[in-house]
Design a protein around this motif. Sequence first.
Motif, PDB file in Angstrom:
ATOM      1  N   LEU A 382       1.102  -6.252  -0.730  1.00 29.67           N
ATOM      2  CA  LEU A 382       2.158  -5.668  -1.586  1.00 29.67           C
ATOM      3  C   LEU A 382       3.158  -6.744  -2.021  1.00 29.67           C
ATOM      4  N   TRP A 384       4.511  -8.291  -4.744  1.00 28.28           N
ATOM      5  CA  TRP A 384       4.616  -8.036  -6.194  1.00 28.28           C
ATOM      6  C   TRP A 384       4.820  -9.308  -7.004  1.00 28.28           C
ATOM      7  N   GLU A 411       5.962  -0.147  -1.785  1.00 26.27           N
ATOM      8  CA  GLU A 411       4.801   0.304  -2.542  1.00 26.27           C
ATOM      9  C   GLU A 411       5.199   0.614  -3.988  1.00 26.27           C
ATOM     10  N   CYS A 412       4.251   1.127  -4.762  1.00 24.82           N
ATOM     11  CA  CYS A 412       4.588   1.516  -6.131  1.00 24.82           C
ATOM     12  C   CYS A 412       4.645   3.037  -6.221  1.00 24.82           C
ATOM     13  N   MET A 414       2.762   5.108  -7.622  1.00 27.92           N
ATOM     14  CA  MET A 414       1.487   5.834  -7.750  1.00 27.92           C
ATOM     15  C   MET A 414       1.244   6.741  -6.542  1.00 27.92           C
ATOM     16  N   CYS A 415       1.355   6.170  -5.330  1.00 31.78           N
ATOM     17  CA  CYS A 415       1.082   6.939  -4.102  1.00 31.78           C
ATOM     18  C   CYS A 415       2.314   7.075  -3.219  1.00 31.78           C
ATOM     19  N   GLY A 416       3.356   6.283  -3.535  1.00 28.45           N
ATOM     20  CA  GLY A 416       4.571   6.359  -2.734  1.00 28.45           C
ATOM     21  C   GLY A 416       4.298   6.133  -1.260  1.00 28.45           C
ATOM     22  N   CYS A 419       0.844   5.225   0.257  1.00 27.03           N
ATOM     23  CA  CYS A 419       0.214   3.978  -0.204  1.00 27.03           C
ATOM     24  C   CYS A 419      -0.842   3.504   0.804  1.00 27.03           C
ATOM     25  N   SER A 420      -2.074   3.444   0.361  1.00 26.90           N
ATOM     26  CA  SER A 420      -3.157   3.075   1.283  1.00 26.90           C
ATOM     27  C   SER A 420      -3.015   1.637   1.765  1.00 26.90           C
ATOM     28  N   MET A 421      -2.477   0.775   0.925  1.00 24.43           N
ATOM     29  CA  MET A 421      -2.279  -0.624   1.344  1.00 24.43           C
ATOM     30  C   MET A 421      -1.296  -0.670   2.522  1.00 24.43           C
TER      31      MET A 421
HETATM   32  S1  SF4 Z   1      -2.104   1.949  -2.958  1.00 24.05           S
HETATM   33 FE1  SF4 Z   1      -1.019   3.304  -4.349  1.00 24.05          FE
HETATM   34  S2  SF4 Z   1       1.158   2.997  -3.916  1.00 24.05           S
HETATM   35 FE2  SF4 Z   1       0.048   1.362  -2.899  1.00 24.05          FE
HETATM   36  S3  SF4 Z   1       0.193  -0.287  -4.401  1.00 24.05           S
HETATM   37 FE3  SF4 Z   1      -1.770   0.744  -4.752  1.00 24.05          FE
HETATM   38  S4  SF4 Z   1      -1.337   2.254  -6.328  1.00 24.05           S
HETATM   39 FE4  SF4 Z   1       0.635   1.561  -5.516  1.00 24.05          FE
END
Ligand code: SF4
Length: 430
Positions: A382, A384, A411-412, A414-416, A419-421
Motif C-alpha cells: 500500500l 501509494w 487503503e483506498c 474501493m474496499c475500505g 482491503c485484502s492487501m
Molecule cells: S485491495 Fe481494495 S482497498 Fe485495498 S488497495 Fe486494492 S482496491 Fe484498494
Amino acid sequence: MSPARSHADSLVPPEAVLQRLAAEEHTTSDALRELLLDGRATVLGSHARVGQIRACVVGAGLRTKVNANFGTSALSSDLVGELHKLDVAIEAGADAVMDLSTGGDIRAVRGAVLARASVPVGTVPVYEAAVQAAGRSGGPTAMTLDSLIAAVRNHAEQGVDFQTVHASITRSQLSSGAVERRRTGIVSRGGALLACWMRAHDAENPYYERFDEVLDICRGYGVTLSLGDSMRPGCLADAGDEAQMTEVAVLGGLVQRARDAGVRVIVEGPGHVPLHEVAAQVTAIKRACHGVPLYVLGPLVTDVAPGYDHITSAIGGTLAAMSGADFLCYVTRAEHVRLPNADDVREGVIACRIAAHAGDVAAGLPGAREWDEAMATARKALDWPGQFALAIDPTLPAEMRAHSDAGDAAECTMCGPLCSMRVTSSEVLA
Ligand code: SF4
C-alpha cells in the motif's frame, strides 16, 4: 553535403551513444553493434542530432518504442498549439515524434520542432512537395520529380532523424486493379498523393525510380529511411489483400538495397487488421523484409469504434509487439474524426506505451517483467507514492486518489477496511 562515411559509421552511432543505448536495452555494446550492422536494429538519430537528443534504437529483442504524430493541417495551423502537443507527447513518454505538418509555413514549423524536440523527429517529405505544388497550381499532380527528391534532401539538411518515403507503390501495382478491388482503396496520405501523381503523369513512382538518390541522401545525413506502406489496409476487409502483400514484396527488395548501401532502414506496417491476423501479418512482413525493424500504425483491430481508436490500436499494438513489431505509432481517439488535441495526444501516447510494454512482457524482453514486479511489491505494501512513481502515467492515479475520500487511510476507497492487501498483511495478522 556531409562527409562520406563508411557503412559502419553510418549504421552505428558514436561510442558514447552506443553504450548508453546498450545499457538502456539491457544488452552489451558489442551485441547492439552487431544488430545495427546486420540491419535487425536501427538507430533513430541523424548525424547532426544523435549526440544532442535522446536518440533511441528500434529492433529485434529491444524495448518496443512508441511514436506520436502531430502537426499543422491546412484547416488548423497553430504553431504554438502543435509545439504544445510535442511537449505533451514527450512528457507522456513518446520515444520519437513525427511532424506531419501540412499547413502554414511547414519548413518553419519543422525548424521549430527540431529546435525543441529532445527525441528523434520524423517527417514525410512528400507532404511538403504536395503543399508546395498546391500553392503553385492547386493540386498534387503539379509536384515534379525534382521537388520530390529535393524535399527529402531539404528535410535531411535540416536535421530530421527519420523520413517516411513511399517508394514501394509502383506503376504495375496501380495498373493491376488491386486498388479498385479494395473497400477503402489507398488510405496512406503519402501513398495517395503519389498514386495521384503517377496516374496523372502515367509515370513510375519517382521515389522508386530514383531510389538510389534517396539512399545517398539518407546515408550522408544519417537519416533513417522509414519505408512507408502506401497500401496499408484502411479497413479489416482490405487486410492482407493482394495490394498490401504485393507491396510487402517490393518493400523487401528496397530493404535489401538500403542495407547494401549502408542506409539505416525500417519498414512501416498496417493499419487495420483483425486481431486473429495480426501475428501472422507481423511475421510475414518481417520475413519478407529480412528481419528489418517493423514500425506499425496500430494495428486497429476493428473499424467500428471511432472516438476510441486509441483502444482499438492498443489492442492490436500489444499483439503486434508480442509478435515482433519493434516500433508502434500511436493512434489517438481523434483518428478518423479530427485533428487530435493535446489531451488526445497525451492519452494516445499512454495507451500506446501500455500496448508496447504489455507486448514486451509477453515477449519476455529483458527488464520488462521486473517493472511489473516492482509495482506488485508497492501495491501489496500500500505504498501509494511508490505505485504512482512506477505507473506508466504517474499523474492520473495520483490525482484520482487525491480526489477520492481516502484521506490518510492506508487503503483506498474501493474496499475500505476490507482491503485484502491490508487484512492479509503481517502487521494485521500479528
Ligand atoms: S485491495 Fe481494495 S482497498 Fe485495498 S488497495 Fe486494492 S482496491 Fe484498494
